[in-house]
Design a protein around this motif. Structure first.
Motif, PDB file in Angstrom:
ATOM      1  N   THR A   1       0.830  -1.203   0.000  1.00  0.00           N
ATOM      2  CA  THR A   1       0.000   0.000   0.000  1.00  0.00           C
ATOM      3  C   THR A   1       0.866   1.254   0.000  1.00  0.00           C
ATOM      4  OG1 THR A   1      -1.841  -1.087   1.139  1.00  0.00           O
ATOM      5  CG2 THR A   1      -1.741   1.308   1.286  1.00  0.00           C
ATOM      6  N   HIS A   2       1.947   1.246   0.784  1.00  0.00           N
ATOM      7  CA  HIS A   2       2.799   2.432   0.927  1.00  0.00           C
ATOM      8  C   HIS A   2       4.234   1.985   1.177  1.00  0.00           C
ATOM      9  CE1 HIS A   2       3.006   1.706   5.277  1.00  0.00           C
ATOM     10  NE2 HIS A   2       1.729   1.385   5.168  1.00  0.00           N
ATOM     11  N   PRO A   3       5.215   2.877   0.957  1.00  0.00           N
ATOM     12  CA  PRO A   3       6.613   2.506   1.233  1.00  0.00           C
ATOM     13  C   PRO A   3       6.848   2.242   2.713  1.00  0.00           C
ATOM     14  CG  PRO A   3       6.494   4.465  -0.169  1.00  0.00           C
ATOM     15  CD  PRO A   3       5.103   4.212   0.344  1.00  0.00           C
ATOM     16  N   ASN A   4       7.702   1.295   2.991  1.00  0.00           N
ATOM     17  CA  ASN A   4       8.109   1.001   4.369  1.00  0.00           C
ATOM     18  C   ASN A   4       9.524   1.491   4.648  1.00  0.00           C
ATOM     19  OD1 ASN A   4       5.727  -0.478   5.288  1.00  0.00           O
ATOM     20  ND2 ASN A   4       6.298  -1.987   3.744  1.00  0.00           N
ATOM     21  N   ALA A   5      10.150   2.078   3.647  1.00  0.00           N
ATOM     22  CA  ALA A   5      11.491   2.642   3.799  1.00  0.00           C
ATOM     23  C   ALA A   5      11.606   3.838   2.858  1.00  0.00           C
ATOM     24  CB  ALA A   5      12.559   1.600   3.475  1.00  0.00           C
ATOM     25  N   GLU A   6      12.412   4.807   3.221  1.00  0.00           N
ATOM     26  CA  GLU A   6      12.579   6.004   2.406  1.00  0.00           C
ATOM     27  C   GLU A   6      13.090   5.639   1.020  1.00  0.00           C
ATOM     28  OE1 GLU A   6      14.769  10.400   2.577  1.00  0.00           O
ATOM     29  OE2 GLU A   6      14.906   9.016   4.290  1.00  0.00           O
ATOM     30  N   GLY A   7      12.423   6.179   0.011  1.00  0.00           N
ATOM     31  CA  GLY A   7      12.857   5.938  -1.363  1.00  0.00           C
ATOM     32  C   GLY A   7      12.312   4.665  -1.987  1.00  0.00           C
ATOM     33  N   GLN A   8      11.553   3.874  -1.223  1.00  0.00           N
ATOM     34  CA  GLN A   8      11.009   2.630  -1.771  1.00  0.00           C
ATOM     35  C   GLN A   8      10.054   2.941  -2.921  1.00  0.00           C
ATOM     36  OE1 GLN A   8       9.131   0.059   1.131  1.00  0.00           O
ATOM     37  NE2 GLN A   8       8.109  -1.174  -0.442  1.00  0.00           N
ATOM     38  N   MET A   9      10.134   2.128  -3.961  1.00  0.00           N
ATOM     39  CA  MET A   9       9.286   2.308  -5.135  1.00  0.00           C
ATOM     40  C   MET A   9       8.326   1.131  -5.265  1.00  0.00           C
ATOM     41  SD  MET A   9      10.416   5.188  -6.371  1.00  0.00           S
ATOM     42  CE  MET A   9       9.936   5.292  -8.102  1.00  0.00           C
ATOM     43  N   ASN A  10       7.516   1.175  -6.328  1.00  0.00           N
ATOM     44  CA  ASN A  10       6.584   0.091  -6.672  1.00  0.00           C
ATOM     45  C   ASN A  10       5.528  -0.170  -5.599  1.00  0.00           C
ATOM     46  OD1 ASN A  10       7.867  -0.649  -9.248  1.00  0.00           O
ATOM     47  ND2 ASN A  10       9.562  -1.342  -7.948  1.00  0.00           N
ATOM     48  N   THR A  11       5.086   0.902  -4.917  1.00  0.00           N
ATOM     49  CA  THR A  11       3.961   0.781  -3.992  1.00  0.00           C
ATOM     50  C   THR A  11       2.780   1.552  -4.577  1.00  0.00           C
ATOM     51  OG1 THR A  11       4.306   2.771  -2.639  1.00  0.00           O
ATOM     52  CG2 THR A  11       5.631   0.807  -2.088  1.00  0.00           C
ATOM     53  N   LEU A  12       1.598   1.258  -4.063  1.00  0.00           N
ATOM     54  CA  LEU A  12       0.414   1.951  -4.557  1.00  0.00           C
ATOM     55  C   LEU A  12       0.534   3.457  -4.337  1.00  0.00           C
ATOM     56  CD1 LEU A  12      -2.380   1.661  -5.831  1.00  0.00           C
ATOM     57  CD2 LEU A  12      -3.328   1.385  -3.536  1.00  0.00           C
ATOM     58  N   ALA A  13       1.140   3.856  -3.236  1.00  0.00           N
ATOM     59  CA  ALA A  13       1.322   5.286  -2.957  1.00  0.00           C
ATOM     60  C   ALA A  13       2.130   5.973  -4.049  1.00  0.00           C
ATOM     61  CB  ALA A  13       1.999   5.471  -1.598  1.00  0.00           C
ATOM     62  N   ASN A  14       3.148   5.304  -4.578  1.00  0.00           N
ATOM     63  CA  ASN A  14       3.919   5.875  -5.685  1.00  0.00           C
ATOM     64  C   ASN A  14       3.029   6.100  -6.904  1.00  0.00           C
ATOM     65  OD1 ASN A  14       6.186   3.637  -4.397  1.00  0.00           O
ATOM     66  ND2 ASN A  14       6.804   5.786  -4.563  1.00  0.00           N
ATOM     67  N   GLY A  15       2.159   5.135  -7.171  1.00  0.00           N
ATOM     68  CA  GLY A  15       1.238   5.255  -8.296  1.00  0.00           C
ATOM     69  C   GLY A  15       0.237   6.367  -8.108  1.00  0.00           C
ATOM     70  N   VAL A  16      -0.229   6.563  -6.872  1.00  0.00           N
ATOM     71  CA  VAL A  16      -1.162   7.644  -6.581  1.00  0.00           C
ATOM     72  C   VAL A  16      -0.490   9.000  -6.786  1.00  0.00           C
ATOM     73  CG1 VAL A  16      -2.467   8.773  -4.722  1.00  0.00           C
ATOM     74  CG2 VAL A  16      -2.644   6.297  -5.049  1.00  0.00           C
ATOM     75  N   ALA A  17       0.764   9.119  -6.331  1.00  0.00           N
ATOM     76  CA  ALA A  17       1.507  10.371  -6.522  1.00  0.00           C
ATOM     77  C   ALA A  17       1.650  10.689  -8.020  1.00  0.00           C
ATOM     78  CB  ALA A  17       2.883  10.269  -5.865  1.00  0.00           C
ATOM     79  N   PHE A  18       1.916   9.679  -8.825  1.00  0.00           N
ATOM     80  CA  PHE A  18       2.036   9.884 -10.273  1.00  0.00           C
ATOM     81  C   PHE A  18       0.690  10.323 -10.857  1.00  0.00           C
ATOM     82  CE2 PHE A  18       1.931   8.512 -14.706  1.00  0.00           C
ATOM     83  CZ  PHE A  18       3.136   9.026 -15.190  1.00  0.00           C
ATOM     84  N   HIS A  19      -0.379   9.725 -10.384  1.00  0.00           N
ATOM     85  CA  HIS A  19      -1.722  10.108 -10.840  1.00  0.00           C
ATOM     86  C   HIS A  19      -1.983  11.584 -10.550  1.00  0.00           C
ATOM     87  CE1 HIS A  19      -6.068   9.912 -11.510  1.00  0.00           C
ATOM     88  NE2 HIS A  19      -6.244  10.426 -10.305  1.00  0.00           N
ATOM     89  N   TYR A  20      -1.660  12.026  -9.337  1.00  0.00           N
ATOM     90  CA  TYR A  20      -1.809  13.446  -9.003  1.00  0.00           C
ATOM     91  C   TYR A  20      -0.942  14.307  -9.920  1.00  0.00           C
ATOM     92  CZ  TYR A  20      -3.934  12.040  -4.481  1.00  0.00           C
ATOM     93  OH  TYR A  20      -4.736  11.525  -3.498  1.00  0.00           O
ATOM     94  N   GLN A  21       0.285  13.876 -10.120  1.00  0.00           N
ATOM     95  CA  GLN A  21       1.237  14.642 -10.942  1.00  0.00           C
ATOM     96  C   GLN A  21       0.706  14.826 -12.363  1.00  0.00           C
ATOM     97  OE1 GLN A  21       5.150  12.869 -12.188  1.00  0.00           O
ATOM     98  NE2 GLN A  21       5.971  14.407 -10.778  1.00  0.00           N
TER      99      GLN A  21
END
Length: 307
Positions: free
Chosen positions: A105-125
């Motif tokens: 669902t979300h990163p568990n470490a700073e800079g982690q990729m391939n989580t749903l949160a990363n995809g949501v940020a891209f959608h907003y962008q």
């Protein structure tokens, strides 16, 4: 309540039932805004009545224009990444995504990729919007289905409250081992950590209260499987997985809790969300179609699409 967005301001007409309430009582008593966010709104002069800044304790008249500055540009908090997410519902306040299995669902470490949160940020962008990515609840990595994100700090606290008050109804569909002969059941067993395993939970007398309601949708005698619908009265980590395993019917594919790896993932899907919109007060029923490989689709998708 009908609301309107005007730049950074959310506008609405004070309804008759709020006549003589103050700004403070609307935020504190009606919307249950926490003290920290209340303080931020005060310091930033984020509330106007009929275009003017007034004392927060003055009684308001119905028909007045209430404005609150909740729309602001924020850092996403995660790195945007194109993951081709499926949007089920979106407005100025919230976003509902149909999460695929196999991603966190979300990163568990700073800079982690391939989580749903990363995809949501891209959608907003891509929409030229700048909201901090705020998930309201979580789904396990190998669980698919509907997941809510708040698009501003006020909708975040209001949706959080709805979740804590069990006013966001979450309906899950699961395929489990064995044939369940009862048409329905309620599993009321507390859940706690398993001291022998860092991530596993277990039924424990010293755990937190947990209640799962189960309805049998279809049995597959030959395959020794049962398709069920689950709803949660509580929201404990791994609740459905732990409860079903505890009664001898682990999720198919859920190796952690005794399921066999018949499929590449655990057969659990968050198929429906039902709740009242925190601002418009509209009753929302959001269906998340099941999109996975054919072996599960044959036994799973027909039922989840139809319920």
């Amino acid at each position: 309540m009908q609301t309107n967005r005007n730049g950074k301001w959310l506008e609405f007409i004070v309804p008759l039932e709020w006549d003589n309430l103050s700004i403070e009582s609307i935020l504190k008593d009606k919307w249950k805004v926490p003290k920290k966010l209340m303080h931020e709104f005060r310091m930033e002069k984020a509330v106007r009545i009929n275009g003017e800044f007034i004392n927060w304790t003055i009684p308001l008249s119905s028909g007045s224009v209430f404005e609150i500055a909740i729309f602001r540009n924020e850092d996403y908090g995660v790195i945007p990444q194109d993951l081709s997410i499926e949007v089920l519902y979106e407005d100025d306040h919230l976003l509902v995504i149909n999460k695929i299995a196999g991603i966190e669902t979300h990163p568990n470490a700073e800079g982690q990729m391939n989580t749903l949160a990363n995809g949501v940020a891209f959608h907003y962008q891509q929409k030229n919007e700048y909201h901090r990515v705020r998930h309201i609840h979580r789904l396990d990595k190998d669980t698919s289905g509907a997941l809510i994100f708040a698009k501003n700090a006020l909708s975040h606290v209001m949706l959080d409250r709805l979740l804590n008050e069990r006013r966001i109804k979450r309906t899950y569909y699961a395929l489990v081992h064995g044939v369940i002969h009862s048409s329905s059941m309620i599993i009321n067993e507390p859940i706690g950590r398993d001291r022998h395993h860092p991530t596993r939970r277990r039924v424990s007398k010293s755990g937190q209260p947990a209640i799962t309601k189960v309805k049998v949708l279809k049995t597959f005698t030959k395959e020794k499987m049962t398709l069920i619908q689950c709803s949660l009265e509580t929201g404990r980590t791994h609740q459905i997985r732990v409860h079903l395993s505890s009664i001898g019917h682990p999720l198919i594919g859920d190796i952690l809790y005794g399921g066999k790896p018949i499929f590449k993932r655990q057969a659990l899907h968050a198929g429906k969300l039902t709740f009242t919109h925190p601002f418009s007060e509209e009753c929302l029923e959001i269906i998340a179609p099941f999109n996975d490989d054919p072996p599960i689709l044959q036994k799973f998708s027909e039922q989840t699409h139809g319920n």
